[in-house]
Design an enzyme around this catalytic site. Structure first.
Site, PDB file in Angstrom:
ATOM      1  N   ALA A  65       0.864  -1.177   0.000  1.00 49.84           N
ATOM      2  CA  ALA A  65       0.000   0.000   0.000  1.00 49.84           C
ATOM      3  C   ALA A  65       0.902   1.229   0.000  1.00 49.84           C
ATOM      4  O   ALA A  65       2.057   1.156   0.428  1.00 49.84           O
ATOM      5  CB  ALA A  65      -0.893  -0.015   1.227  1.00 49.84           C
ATOM      6  N   GLY A 110       0.584  -5.035   0.736  1.00 53.76           N
ATOM      7  CA  GLY A 110      -0.582  -5.072  -0.153  1.00 53.76           C
ATOM      8  C   GLY A 110      -0.293  -5.729  -1.487  1.00 53.76           C
ATOM      9  O   GLY A 110      -1.195  -6.279  -2.129  1.00 53.76           O
ATOM     10  N   GLU A 113      -0.667  -9.312  -0.827  1.00 56.81           N
ATOM     11  CA  GLU A 113      -2.104  -9.557  -0.634  1.00 56.81           C
ATOM     12  C   GLU A 113      -2.852  -9.555  -1.972  1.00 56.81           C
ATOM     13  O   GLU A 113      -3.759 -10.366  -2.187  1.00 56.81           O
ATOM     14  CB  GLU A 113      -2.683  -8.507   0.325  1.00 56.81           C
ATOM     15  CG  GLU A 113      -2.168  -8.717   1.745  1.00 56.81           C
ATOM     16  CD  GLU A 113      -2.469  -7.554   2.675  1.00 56.81           C
ATOM     17  OE1 GLU A 113      -2.103  -6.412   2.330  1.00 56.81           O
ATOM     18  OE2 GLU A 113      -3.075  -7.775   3.737  1.00 56.81           O
ATOM     19  N   GLU A 133       4.248  -5.409   7.335  1.00 56.76           N
ATOM     20  CA  GLU A 133       3.448  -4.388   8.021  1.00 56.76           C
ATOM     21  C   GLU A 133       3.836  -4.166   9.481  1.00 56.76           C
ATOM     22  O   GLU A 133       3.729  -3.048   9.985  1.00 56.76           O
ATOM     23  CB  GLU A 133       1.951  -4.741   7.942  1.00 56.76           C
ATOM     24  CG  GLU A 133       1.330  -4.506   6.580  1.00 56.76           C
ATOM     25  CD  GLU A 133       1.457  -5.683   5.625  1.00 56.76           C
ATOM     26  OE1 GLU A 133       2.270  -6.585   5.898  1.00 56.76           O
ATOM     27  OE2 GLU A 133       0.750  -5.691   4.600  1.00 56.76           O
TER      28      GLU A 133
END
Ligand code: COA
Length: 255
Positions: A65, A110, A113, A133
């Site tokens: 992200a 992300g 993911e 993270e």
């Protein structure tokens, strides 16, 4: 049409390329929404029989992200960011057309993911996977804590999530996080090869397999019940008539 992704359809296969190379294809909110839009649009596009998601350049699939975007978010914004991200990943996972992640470099946070939400993952030899993270003071927020367990099992998932360690493409293959590892120049050709094969199958049956497999992991559903229903429903379709007729008449089906 899009600011952060490129979409090209050739031979009935749509390639979605995250196009933020200078930011290692970091997934800002607009990028994720564009991916969701493209995958949703492909569902109704009869030209498209399979989807590839990849990153631009040869360094990153997506390095997570976009940290610069969420750095000042409050709790409410953080929750919304996660919920919206989940909706994107669910759209990919529930695509009725097969989606392959062509992981061409870093797939972190992300990015990992996003790859895990796809139905298959093919990695180039330089790819790296990880959920870093905890280094940033958050847990994964786009489904990573759940899908990593589904793919590699609880023990290895816990190790990767707690340590934030990145692993190589070959380690990812060993842990079954990816389906195959190839030299980077073979990455897209390999994905095309797979989807070219899948597009000769019944699209209706492919969609049903995806739904049945997904329902195994949906606590509100019973995958066995889904399978019984989807199997029965198939008998009323033209694909079933074509597939069985082709077999009995010793010819190739034309779906
Ligand atoms: N969010 C925002 N920007 C990112 C990013 C991310 N997740 N990952 C990389 N970038 C940006 C960098 O800020 C840099 O931008 P700049 O040139 O404007 O300074 C650019 O992409 C290149 O990254 P850089 O860190 O210089 O490359 P590197 O080769 O030294 O390191 C990584 C590569 C992947 C190890 C490193 O970028 C990294 O750790 N990224 C964050 C990974 C992460 O924690 N992801 C989870 C987010 S929830």
């Amino acid at each position: 049409m899009y600011n952060n992704i490129l979409t090209v359809t050739e031979h009935h296969i749509q390639t979605i390329t995250i196009n933020r190379e200078s930011k290692l294809n970091a997934l800002n909110i607009e990028t994720l929404q564009e991916i969701k839009q493209a995958v949703s649009a492909a569902q109704n596009d009869t030209e498209v029989k399979g989807i590839i998601i990849t990153g631009s350049g040869s360094k990153a699939f997506a390095a997570g992200a976009d940290i610069s975007e969420f750095v000042n978010f409050n709790e409410e914004q953080g929750r919304k960011m996660s919920a919206d991200g989940h909706a994107v990943m669910n759209t990919i996972e529930q695509s009725s057309k097969p989606v392959i992640a062509a992981v061409n470099g870093f797939a972190l946070g992300g990015g990992c993911e996003l790859a895990m939400a796809c139905h298959l993952r093919i990695a180039s030899e330089n790819a790296k996977f990880g959920q870093p993270e905890v280094n940033l003071g958050v847990p994964p927020g786009y489904g990573g804590t759940q899908r990593l367990i589904q793919l590699v099992g609880k023990g290895k998932a816990m190790e990767l999530l707690l340590s934030a360690d990145a692993i190589s493409a070959n380690e990812a293959l060993e842990y079954r996080l990816v389906n195959d590892v190839v030299p980077i120049e073979d990455l897209l050709p390999r994905c095309f090869e797979i989807l070219n094969k899948l597009k000769t199958k019944s699209p209706m049956a492919i969609a049903k397999v995806i739904r049945c497999v997904n329902d195994h992991f949906d606590h509100s559903k019973n995958g066995f019940e889904t399978e019984i229903n989807e199997f029965g429903h198939a008998f009323g379709t033209n694909d079933f008539k074509e597939g069985t007729d082709a077999f009995l008449n010793k010819r190739k089906p034309n779906f």
